[in-house]
Design a protein around this motif. Sequence first.
Motif, mmCIF file in Angstrom:
data_model
loop_
_atom_site.group_PDB
_atom_site.id
_atom_site.type_symbol
_atom_site.label_atom_id
_atom_site.label_comp_id
_atom_site.label_asym_id
_atom_site.label_seq_id
_atom_site.Cartn_x
_atom_site.Cartn_y
_atom_site.Cartn_z
ATOM 1 N N LEU A 113 5.554 -35.758 4.591
ATOM 2 C CA LEU A 113 6.503 -35.799 4.249
ATOM 3 C C LEU A 113 6.709 -34.404 2.966
ATOM 4 O O LEU A 113 7.858 -33.849 2.907
ATOM 5 N N ARG A 114 5.379 -34.226 2.673
ATOM 6 C CA ARG A 114 5.646 -33.317 1.738
ATOM 7 C C ARG A 114 6.168 -31.654 2.469
ATOM 8 O O ARG A 114 6.540 -30.829 1.488
ATOM 9 N N TYR A 115 5.684 -31.663 3.275
ATOM 10 C CA TYR A 115 5.552 -30.192 4.380
ATOM 11 C C TYR A 115 6.669 -30.522 5.467
ATOM 12 O O TYR A 115 6.276 -30.117 6.763
ATOM 13 N N GLY A 116 7.695 -31.095 4.981
ATOM 14 C CA GLY A 116 8.990 -31.404 6.476
ATOM 15 C C GLY A 116 9.137 -32.833 6.934
ATOM 16 O O GLY A 116 10.091 -32.493 7.797
ATOM 17 N N GLY A 117 8.485 -33.053 6.339
ATOM 18 C CA GLY A 117 8.946 -34.696 7.196
ATOM 19 C C GLY A 117 10.153 -35.491 6.387
ATOM 20 O O GLY A 117 10.666 -36.123 7.196
ATOM 21 N N LYS A 118 10.290 -35.014 5.449
ATOM 22 C CA LYS A 118 11.141 -35.624 4.959
ATOM 23 C C LYS A 118 12.217 -35.823 5.772
ATOM 24 O O LYS A 118 13.652 -36.262 6.207
ATOM 25 N N GLU A 119 12.759 -33.840 6.111
ATOM 26 C CA GLU A 119 13.742 -33.999 7.192
ATOM 27 C C GLU A 119 13.833 -34.175 8.188
ATOM 28 O O GLU A 119 14.473 -34.756 8.814
ATOM 29 N N THR A 120 12.819 -34.390 9.288
ATOM 30 C CA THR A 120 12.901 -34.815 10.376
ATOM 31 C C THR A 120 13.068 -36.718 9.950
ATOM 32 O O THR A 120 14.310 -37.225 11.266
ATOM 33 N N VAL A 121 12.645 -37.366 9.301
ATOM 34 C CA VAL A 121 12.536 -38.839 9.454
ATOM 35 C C VAL A 121 14.339 -39.336 8.984
ATOM 36 O O VAL A 121 14.929 -39.610 9.688
ATOM 37 N N LEU A 122 15.429 -37.723 8.815
ATOM 38 C CA LEU A 122 16.657 -38.207 7.582
ATOM 39 C C LEU A 122 17.150 -37.796 9.028
ATOM 40 O O LEU A 122 18.161 -38.690 9.069
ATOM 41 N N SER A 123 16.804 -37.111 9.958
ATOM 42 C CA SER A 123 17.327 -36.704 11.316
ATOM 43 C C SER A 123 17.855 -37.046 11.806
ATOM 44 O O SER A 123 18.843 -37.436 13.081
ATOM 45 N N TYR A 124 17.001 -38.932 11.786
ATOM 46 C CA TYR A 124 17.102 -39.820 12.993
ATOM 47 C C TYR A 124 17.937 -41.118 12.175
ATOM 48 O O TYR A 124 18.233 -42.314 12.765
ATOM 49 N N GLY A 125 18.555 -40.481 10.607
ATOM 50 C CA GLY A 125 20.246 -41.230 10.424
ATOM 51 C C GLY A 125 19.215 -42.589 9.195
ATOM 52 O O GLY A 125 19.884 -43.108 9.563
ATOM 53 N N VAL A 126 18.168 -42.226 9.271
ATOM 54 C CA VAL A 126 18.038 -43.158 7.946
ATOM 55 C C VAL A 126 18.585 -42.742 6.516
ATOM 56 O O VAL A 126 18.654 -41.504 6.016
ATOM 57 N N ASP A 127 19.201 -43.449 6.243
ATOM 58 C CA ASP A 127 19.718 -43.849 4.975
ATOM 59 C C ASP A 127 18.968 -42.899 3.637
ATOM 60 O O ASP A 127 17.784 -42.464 3.203
ATOM 61 N N GLU A 128 19.837 -41.919 3.187
ATOM 62 C CA GLU A 128 19.114 -41.020 1.737
ATOM 63 C C GLU A 128 18.781 -41.665 1.019
ATOM 64 O O GLU A 128 17.733 -41.884 0.295
ATOM 65 N N ASP A 129 18.861 -43.055 0.455
ATOM 66 C CA ASP A 129 19.117 -43.559 -0.775
ATOM 67 C C ASP A 129 18.458 -44.555 -0.746
ATOM 68 O O ASP A 129 17.114 -44.247 -1.052
ATOM 69 N N ALA A 130 18.210 -45.264 0.988
ATOM 70 C CA ALA A 130 16.988 -46.052 1.550
ATOM 71 C C ALA A 130 15.930 -45.339 1.013
ATOM 72 O O ALA A 130 15.036 -45.648 0.293
ATOM 73 N N TYR A 131 15.943 -44.144 1.833
ATOM 74 C CA TYR A 131 14.351 -42.696 1.573
ATOM 75 C C TYR A 131 14.248 -42.608 0.106
ATOM 76 O O TYR A 131 12.560 -42.997 0.351
ATOM 77 N N TYR A 132 14.662 -42.702 -0.699
ATOM 78 C CA TYR A 132 14.057 -42.191 -1.507
ATOM 79 C C TYR A 132 13.921 -43.418 -2.919
ATOM 80 O O TYR A 132 12.866 -43.440 -3.452
#
Length: 266
Positions: A114-133
């Motif tokens: 997640l620290r090295y770019g994985g966050k963007e990958t997870v969000l690109s699959y439609g994961v809700d940003e508020d739920a992610y954080y």
Amino acid sequence: MFSKLRSLFAGSAPAPRAALPEGTRAYAVGDIHGRADLFAALTEAIDADDAARGAAQTTMVLLGDLIDRGPDSAGVVERARQWQAARAVRILMGNHEEMFLDSLEKPEVLRHFLRYGGKETVLSYGVDEDAYYAADLAETQALMRGAIPADHIDFIRGFEDTIVLGDYAFVHAGIMPDVPLDQQRVGDLRWIRQPFLDHPGSHGAVVVHGHTIFKQPDIRHNRIGIDTGAYETGVLTALGLEGETRWLIEAREQDGAIQIAQRSIS
């Protein structure tokens, strides 16, 4: 095809001019890192260039790191799947794909991913940003499993470690010098920089790789690096090969539009 790969202990003399077998052609694409827009433009340019050059047995090679950092990893993976369904496309496992797969099971890897770019990958699959954080690591794994299609995960699991075509060896990051190709450590194939990048001697094959970003493709007698940092520079590069001929095709974002440029190289 393997005549020049019999030994990777060839000393420091420059390798003979590398070539592909007659009747074959290849295109290698550098690290895409979530830039689905550049990837779409480049695949269209490669298909057009391949058609214009006439009949050949053509292989497309994606050098790995399709995902992370850029905004649309999901789109890149889907387009790679579609391209592979239509053409002979082979794909290497990059260090970011390795982290992605491991992060689905290992919380300690997920944190790094997640620290090295994985966050963007997870969000690109439609994961809700508020739920992610709001999620802890276990909850993030659950969000990933719920959002990322199983066929995308299986597709990535099928990526390769090395590909040999004629006098060229394609890997994600590089190889350990003076170690035969079939004895390379997977960790080096996906993660190495030094001593590979500055090694002056022959590798037996010309190694085509990504992983390390260069402002311009780094073309040396023993290796060709074509990661031009698409996610931060807006430039995605492909290397074309036929016989002893080499050329570059670039998809470049400029003033909000994507332009294609092509040039021959020695």
